[in-house]
Design an enzyme around this catalytic site. Structure first.
Site, PDB file in Angstrom:
ATOM      1  N   HIS A   1     -18.037  -2.236  10.295  1.00 59.34           N
ATOM      2  CA  HIS A   1     -17.020  -1.336  11.159  1.00 59.34           C
ATOM      3  C   HIS A   1     -17.986   0.065  11.120  1.00 59.34           C
ATOM      4  O   HIS A   1     -18.454   0.563  10.487  1.00 59.34           O
ATOM      5  CB  HIS A   1     -15.889  -0.950  10.520  1.00 59.34           C
ATOM      6  CG  HIS A   1     -14.629  -2.060  10.420  1.00 59.34           C
ATOM      7  ND1 HIS A   1     -14.945  -3.363  10.972  1.00 59.34           N
ATOM      8  CD2 HIS A   1     -13.477  -2.153   9.835  1.00 59.34           C
ATOM      9  CE1 HIS A   1     -13.957  -4.058  10.855  1.00 59.34           C
ATOM     10  NE2 HIS A   1     -12.908  -3.462  10.107  1.00 59.34           N
TER      11      HIS A   1
ATOM     12  N   ASN B   1     -17.280  -4.079   6.296  1.00 58.70           N
ATOM     13  CA  ASN B   1     -15.704  -4.157   6.138  1.00 58.70           C
ATOM     14  C   ASN B   1     -15.325  -5.269   5.192  1.00 58.70           C
ATOM     15  O   ASN B   1     -14.387  -5.064   4.659  1.00 58.70           O
ATOM     16  CB  ASN B   1     -15.076  -4.364   7.485  1.00 58.70           C
ATOM     17  CG  ASN B   1     -15.565  -5.708   8.377  1.00 58.70           C
ATOM     18  OD1 ASN B   1     -16.880  -5.607   8.833  1.00 58.70           O
ATOM     19  ND2 ASN B   1     -14.784  -6.422   8.694  1.00 58.70           N
TER      20      ASN B   1
ATOM     21  N   CYS C   1      -9.503  -1.574   5.599  1.00 57.45           N
ATOM     22  CA  CYS C   1     -11.028  -1.606   5.780  1.00 57.45           C
ATOM     23  C   CYS C   1     -11.679  -0.191   6.210  1.00 57.45           C
ATOM     24  O   CYS C   1     -12.664   0.290   5.861  1.00 57.45           O
ATOM     25  CB  CYS C   1     -11.382  -2.706   6.436  1.00 57.45           C
ATOM     26  SG  CYS C   1     -10.632  -3.391   7.690  1.00 57.45           S
TER      27      CYS C   1
ATOM     28  N   ARG D   1       0.780  -1.126   0.034  1.00 62.54           N
ATOM     29  CA  ARG D   1      -0.094  -0.011  -0.151  1.00 62.54           C
ATOM     30  C   ARG D   1       0.971   1.265  -0.061  1.00 62.54           C
ATOM     31  O   ARG D   1       0.450   2.412  -0.764  1.00 62.54           O
ATOM     32  CB  ARG D   1      -0.998  -0.142   1.553  1.00 62.54           C
ATOM     33  CG  ARG D   1      -1.982  -1.027   1.049  1.00 62.54           C
ATOM     34  CD  ARG D   1      -3.028  -0.763   2.343  1.00 62.54           C
ATOM     35  NE  ARG D   1      -3.596  -1.996   2.452  1.00 62.54           N
ATOM     36  CZ  ARG D   1      -4.350  -2.279   3.657  1.00 62.54           C
ATOM     37  NH1 ARG D   1      -3.802  -1.881   4.860  1.00 62.54           N
ATOM     38  NH2 ARG D   1      -5.078  -3.634   3.536  1.00 62.54           N
TER      39      ARG D   1
HETATM   40  N1  NAP Z   1     -11.319  -8.976   6.897  1.00 57.62           N
HETATM   41  C1  NAP Z   1     -11.131  -7.559   6.557  1.00 57.62           C
HETATM   42  O1  NAP Z   1     -12.148  -6.583   6.728  1.00 57.62           O
HETATM   43  C2  NAP Z   1     -10.191  -6.892   5.852  1.00 57.62           C
HETATM   44  C3  NAP Z   1     -10.207  -5.764   5.214  1.00 57.62           C
HETATM   45  C4  NAP Z   1      -9.310  -5.390   4.211  1.00 57.62           C
HETATM   46  C5  NAP Z   1      -8.140  -6.255   4.131  1.00 57.62           C
HETATM   47  N2  NAP Z   1      -8.081  -7.406   4.545  1.00 57.62           N
HETATM   48  C6  NAP Z   1      -6.981  -8.135   4.237  1.00 57.62           C
HETATM   49  O2  NAP Z   1      -7.319  -9.376   3.600  1.00 57.62           O
HETATM   50  C7  NAP Z   1      -6.499 -10.443   3.787  1.00 57.62           C
HETATM   51  C8  NAP Z   1      -7.395 -11.702   4.088  1.00 57.62           C
HETATM   52  O3  NAP Z   1      -8.313 -11.452   5.202  1.00 57.62           O
HETATM   53  P1  NAP Z   1      -9.328 -12.391   5.839  1.00 57.62           P
HETATM   54  O4  NAP Z   1     -10.101 -11.775   6.633  1.00 57.62           O
HETATM   55  O5  NAP Z   1      -9.999 -12.929   4.370  1.00 57.62           O
HETATM   56  O6  NAP Z   1      -8.646 -13.643   6.390  1.00 57.62           O
HETATM   57  P2  NAP Z   1      -8.874 -15.179   6.639  1.00 57.62           P
HETATM   58  O7  NAP Z   1     -10.474 -15.457   6.915  1.00 57.62           O
HETATM   59  O8  NAP Z   1      -7.927 -15.542   7.605  1.00 57.62           O
HETATM   60  O9  NAP Z   1      -8.651 -15.867   5.375  1.00 57.62           O
HETATM   61  C9  NAP Z   1      -7.012 -15.994   4.836  1.00 57.62           C
HETATM   62  C10 NAP Z   1      -7.111 -16.600   3.478  1.00 57.62           C
HETATM   63  O10 NAP Z   1      -5.855 -16.589   2.902  1.00 57.62           O
HETATM   64  C11 NAP Z   1      -5.360 -18.034   2.642  1.00 57.62           C
HETATM   65  N3  NAP Z   1      -3.936 -18.301   2.786  1.00 57.62           N
HETATM   66  C12 NAP Z   1      -3.154 -18.123   4.053  1.00 57.62           C
HETATM   67  N4  NAP Z   1      -1.995 -18.119   3.816  1.00 57.62           N
HETATM   68  C13 NAP Z   1      -1.778 -18.662   2.467  1.00 57.62           C
HETATM   69  C14 NAP Z   1      -0.841 -18.982   1.690  1.00 57.62           C
HETATM   70  N5  NAP Z   1       0.453 -19.021   2.054  1.00 57.62           N
HETATM   71  N6  NAP Z   1      -1.000 -19.392   0.460  1.00 57.62           N
HETATM   72  C15 NAP Z   1      -2.214 -19.465  -0.024  1.00 57.62           C
HETATM   73  N7  NAP Z   1      -3.435 -18.914   0.567  1.00 57.62           N
HETATM   74  C16 NAP Z   1      -3.212 -18.688   1.787  1.00 57.62           C
HETATM   75  C17 NAP Z   1      -6.225 -18.793   3.528  1.00 57.62           C
HETATM   76  O11 NAP Z   1      -6.149 -20.133   3.073  1.00 57.62           O
HETATM   77  P3  NAP Z   1      -6.475 -21.494   3.792  1.00 57.62           P
HETATM   78  O12 NAP Z   1      -7.909 -21.602   4.140  1.00 57.62           O
HETATM   79  O13 NAP Z   1      -5.800 -22.587   2.942  1.00 57.62           O
HETATM   80  O14 NAP Z   1      -5.546 -21.223   4.998  1.00 57.62           O
HETATM   81  C18 NAP Z   1      -7.539 -18.229   3.740  1.00 57.62           C
HETATM   82  O15 NAP Z   1      -8.268 -18.468   2.234  1.00 57.62           O
HETATM   83  C19 NAP Z   1      -5.473  -9.922   4.831  1.00 57.62           C
HETATM   84  O16 NAP Z   1      -4.510  -9.609   4.056  1.00 57.62           O
HETATM   85  C20 NAP Z   1      -6.288  -8.959   5.518  1.00 57.62           C
HETATM   86  O17 NAP Z   1      -5.496  -8.089   6.222  1.00 57.62           O
HETATM   87  C21 NAP Z   1      -9.186  -7.831   5.409  1.00 57.62           C
END
Ligand code: NAP
Length: 344
Positions: free
Chosen positions: A242, A315, A130, A99
């Site tokens: 949020h 979010n 977010c 970013r």
């Molecule tokens: N949640 C929000 O509001 C939000 C907002 C803005 C940005 N983000 C960003 O978006 C990203 C994901 O957030 P999330 O909330 O969706 O997290 P999450 O629910 O924990 O899901 C993480 C995902 O990433 C995959 N993953 C993790 N390590 C990996 C690797 N080494 N290779 C391939 N796949 C991998 C996981 O797969 P497995 O199931 O195989 O472990 C899962 O599908 C983060 O960077 C977060 O900071 C989130």
């Protein structure tokens, strides 16, 4: 001819939402591929009325994929996004890994869509944090009208912002409280059920948290480096959505009525603001919705040209998946994708 789109992190909170939004908005994709880590190989995820089997990121060849919606955390993104970009696939990354890179545009389409053209240097476009995404959607039209000098924001951020494990933790802790079981804390630093935690992401040397720093740096990058912003980011026991209490000082006068009128006409914003019981938006109601909601607009009479308002959004949607898909739509609508690569 449509596009080939890969969703990395397809089993996660944001990835699943991305698949839903691609289907809902009928994104012009001929093929959508779901990717995650080896842990999820073969798992099934839904995409509209289809079921996709999850493939493994490590062994996937991106050379005929046009867009990669990346949502697998900062470490995976640092490792994979540059490699994917080098294969000619444009990465729209949800993590904070790129970013602040001057060669990577940070985009909220309602705010700075024109900056997207800068993606060609690294073939990476960053999605903001977010809490910043919804804030800048609200601030942009107000900044255009009266020039923002300073913003003070306090956030009330749901647990889904910390991933699917964090949602499970709120659920299991809540159940444990009701059943007099053991309250286990893993993802959060303190109990989140029936509590609030003034700490999101790591602490920085100056006492702010990285989440608070991100709001400052990202608002400056997308909106105006001259805007002064100070934030307190707080995790609350809400699953999705949020909320933010926002105080803004402007260079020129702007009445609450004028600000409301401007926001009513602004893209991505819905104003719900009746000065009566329930005449405002809450995270529970914003979950599953696309808009950034504004309520409680009023004058801050303690400063010159000051306003206070309440800002709520989903979010996982505007704060992550929806914004990423909107960026992909900008690439498509402005014909910025190199389709020649596919014809080769
Ligand atoms: N949640 C929000 O509001 C939000 C907002 C803005 C940005 N983000 C960003 O978006 C990203 C994901 O957030 P999330 O909330 O969706 O997290 P999450 O629910 O924990 O899901 C993480 C995902 O990433 C995959 N993953 C993790 N390590 C990996 C690797 N080494 N290779 C391939 N796949 C991998 C996981 O797969 P497995 O199931 O195989 O472990 C899962 O599908 C983060 O960077 C977060 O900071 C989130």
């Amino acid at each position: 001819m449509g596009y080939k789109v890969a969703v990395v992190g397809a089993t996660g909170n944001v990835g699943r939402e991305m698949l839903d939004i691609l289907a809902e908005r009928a994104f012009p994709a001929d093929e959508v591929v779901a990717l995650a880590s080896r842990r999820s190989q073969g798992q099934e995820v839904s995409f509209g009325d289809k079921i996709l089997k999850v493939k493994v990121l490590d062994t996937y060849d991106f050379s005929d994929t046009d867009i990669c919606l990346m949502s697998a955390g900062g470490d995976a993104s640092k490792e994979w996004s540059p490699r994917i970009g080098q294969q000619g696939c444009v990465v729209i990354d949800n993590s904070s890994a790129f970013r602040y890179d001057a060669d990577v545009p940070l985009i909220v389409p309602e705010v700075n869509a024109d900056a997207v053209v800068g993606f060609t240097k690294r073939n990476i476009i960053a999605n903001p944090n977010c809490s910043t995404a919804q804030l800048v959607v609200a601030l942009k039209p107000l900044h255009e009208a009266a020039t923002i000098k300073r913003v003070v924001v306090s956030t009330y951020q749901s647990v889904s912002g910390a991933g699917k494990d964090a949602m499970d933790e709120l659920f299991s802790q809540t159940r444990a409280v009701f059943t007099a079981g053991e309250v286990v804390t893993k993802k959060f630093t303190k109990r989140i059920a029936f509590n609030v935690i003034p700490h999101i992401d790591v602490f920085m040397e100056d006492g702010y948290t990285k989440e608070e720093w991100k709001m400052v740096a990202e608002t400056k990058k997308m909106l105006d480096p001259k805007i002064k912003l100070t934030a307190t980011a707080v995790r609350v026991p809400v699953f999705i959505g949020h909320a933010e209490a926002v105080n803004v000082e402007f260079e020129r006068p702007l009445s609450p009525e004028q600000a409301t009128e401007i926001l009513r006409a602004a893209p991505g914003v819905l104003v719900i603001d009746k000065r009566e019981n329930g005449g405002y938006m809450t995270p529970h109601e914003a979950a599953g919705e696309d808009a950034t909601y504004i309520s409680r607009m009023r004058e801050d009479a303690t400063v010159e040209n000051g306003l206070n308002f309440w800002c709520v959004s989903d979010n996982l949607r505007k704060g992550a998946a929806l914004n990423a898909v909107q960026i992909a739509e900008v690439l498509v609508n402005r014909k910025l994708l190199n389709k020649a690569k596919r014809a080769a």
